[in-house]
Design an enzyme around this catalytic site. Structure first.
Site, PDB file in Angstrom:
ATOM      1  N   THR A 259      -6.993  -0.061   4.312  1.00 46.51           N
ATOM      2  CA  THR A 259      -5.558  -0.170   4.107  1.00 46.51           C
ATOM      3  C   THR A 259      -5.151  -1.607   3.788  1.00 46.51           C
ATOM      4  O   THR A 259      -5.768  -2.551   4.256  1.00 46.51           O
ATOM      5  CB  THR A 259      -4.862   0.300   5.393  1.00 46.51           C
TER       6      THR A 259
ATOM      7  N   ARG B 226      -4.180  15.162   5.561  1.00 41.85           N
ATOM      8  CA  ARG B 226      -4.212  14.319   6.754  1.00 41.85           C
ATOM      9  C   ARG B 226      -3.229  13.147   6.602  1.00 41.85           C
ATOM     10  O   ARG B 226      -3.100  12.550   5.544  1.00 41.85           O
ATOM     11  CB  ARG B 226      -5.627  13.806   6.971  1.00 41.85           C
ATOM     12  N   ILE B 227      -2.501  12.817   7.653  1.00 40.24           N
ATOM     13  CA  ILE B 227      -1.485  11.759   7.617  1.00 40.24           C
ATOM     14  C   ILE B 227      -1.994  10.538   8.366  1.00 40.24           C
ATOM     15  O   ILE B 227      -2.503  10.632   9.482  1.00 40.24           O
ATOM     16  CB  ILE B 227      -0.159  12.257   8.236  1.00 40.24           C
ATOM     17  N   SER B 228      -1.863   9.378   7.740  1.00 42.33           N
ATOM     18  CA  SER B 228      -2.307   8.125   8.340  1.00 42.33           C
ATOM     19  C   SER B 228      -1.179   7.485   9.139  1.00 42.33           C
ATOM     20  O   SER B 228      -0.078   8.025   9.245  1.00 42.33           O
ATOM     21  CB  SER B 228      -2.762   7.157   7.252  1.00 42.33           C
ATOM     22  N   ASP B 229      -1.451   6.307   9.667  1.00 45.45           N
ATOM     23  CA  ASP B 229      -0.437   5.543  10.395  1.00 45.45           C
ATOM     24  C   ASP B 229       0.461   4.730   9.485  1.00 45.45           C
ATOM     25  O   ASP B 229       1.513   4.246   9.900  1.00 45.45           O
ATOM     26  CB  ASP B 229      -1.118   4.573  11.370  1.00 45.45           C
TER      27      ASP B 229
ATOM     28  N   THR C  67      -4.196  -1.980  10.071  1.00 46.54           N
ATOM     29  CA  THR C  67      -5.247  -1.314   9.318  1.00 46.54           C
ATOM     30  C   THR C  67      -6.278  -0.790  10.310  1.00 46.54           C
ATOM     31  O   THR C  67      -6.326  -1.234  11.455  1.00 46.54           O
ATOM     32  CB  THR C  67      -5.905  -2.278   8.312  1.00 46.54           C
ATOM     33  N   GLY C  68      -7.092   0.153   9.861  1.00 47.30           N
ATOM     34  CA  GLY C  68      -8.099   0.717  10.757  1.00 47.30           C
ATOM     35  C   GLY C  68      -8.048   2.229  10.745  1.00 47.30           C
ATOM     36  O   GLY C  68      -7.679   2.856   9.749  1.00 47.30           O
ATOM     37  N   VAL C  69      -8.405   2.850  11.857  1.00 42.18           N
ATOM     38  CA  VAL C  69      -8.369   4.307  11.974  1.00 42.18           C
ATOM     39  C   VAL C  69      -6.959   4.731  12.361  1.00 42.18           C
ATOM     40  O   VAL C  69      -6.479   4.397  13.449  1.00 42.18           O
ATOM     41  CB  VAL C  69      -9.395   4.809  13.011  1.00 42.18           C
TER      42      VAL C  69
END
Length: 280
Positions: A154, A182-185, A203-205
């Protein structure tokens, strides 16, 4: 005036020195261009400008460099938050646009400021954003090879302008080969948040960042009187308790810049017109 950008994570085990040097060069160039832009524009305008440049670089997992979901389609998310208005806008799982962050910026003028999937795409079409499906299709096999061999992350930017306003913008192409939809943060306040005390981009999981509420926690703790360093420290201790994988960049209202990651190495660059810092 201060500015910091990130481009996800770099893995020494799966990425080459050539890729590392390319990312360092790109981040330095984008940070310098964005700081020049910041001299004559607001923090909100600047973070959008910086993130759009990151979206245009296939080295990073956003815009034209986005990863592919399990059904072979690219779905992107991006958001913007401005301390001056305390408004948040974003798009979730938008397809076939070049710069999702520009659509998020356009949504700042709407009452309904976070749109998803087909609604986000329809809004983009109605507001003059060109379809980018052909270009994405042509690059798809190249992206798939890069995802498997190198991995990306990201992108985001945080800025403090000359009038003391803060803003944050974040954009992502997802984890890669995830379940469709799927929805990210990145288009939530867990991954992107700004108020008059602190602005944060993560950024990240995404699942870990949402579970931890990373961005909004850091900003809230700074608002409540913690230093930006202590706000990060406490939030990342809580992230570790859930074995979370994340990195974050931030600037507070005093101009303090801070970044931290749970695992090495977050790709970042910061610039204040004098001191330039970049990841090793």
């Amino acid at each position: 005036m201060k500015l910091i950008i990130h481009g996800g994570f770099f893995s020494e085990s799966s990425q080459s020195d050539e890729t590392k040097f390319a990312k360092q060069k790109s981040l330095k160039n984008i940070a310098e261009k964005s700081f020049e832009f910041l001299k004559n524009h607001s923090a909100s305008e600047t973070v959008v400008f910086a993130v759009s440049l990151l979206e245009d670089d296939p080295l990073f997992n956003a815009g034209i460099g986005s990863q592919i979901q399990r059904d072979g389609k690219i779905r992107m998310s991006a958001s913007l938050m401005d301390s001056a208005t305390q408004k948040f806008s974003g798009v979730i799982n938008i397809q076939n646009v070049k710069n999702p962050v520009l659509v998020a910026k356009a949504l700042m003028n709407e009452d309904d400021r976070v749109l998803g999937d087909t609604g986000a795409k329809q809004y983009a079409e109605q507001h003059g954003f060109e379809d980018f499906s052909t270009e994405i299709s042509q690059r798809r096999s190249e992206y798939e090879a890069k995802v498997k061999s190198e991995g990306k992350g990201t992108v985001g930017c945080v800025a403090l302008d000359k009038d003391g306003r803060l803003a944050a913008a974040t954009s992502t192409g997802g984890k890669g080969f995830e379940l469709p939809g799927r929805i990210s943060d990145s288009a939530t306040v867990a991954g992107n948040f700004a108020n008059s005390y602190c602005a944060v981009s993560c950024t990240g999981v995404g699942e870990d960042i949402v579970s931890n509420g990373t961005a909004v926690k850091i900003a809230t703790r700074v608002t409540d009187g913690l230093s930006i360093q202590h706000a990060f420290q406490k939030t990342f201790i809580e992230l570790k308790e859930i074995d979370g994988f994340a990195g974050a960049i931030a600037i507070d209202h005093l101009g303090n810049i801070h970044h931290q990651e749970s695992h090495p190495t977050m790709v970042f660059a910061s610039y204040d017109g004098n001191e330039f810092r970049i990841f090793d």
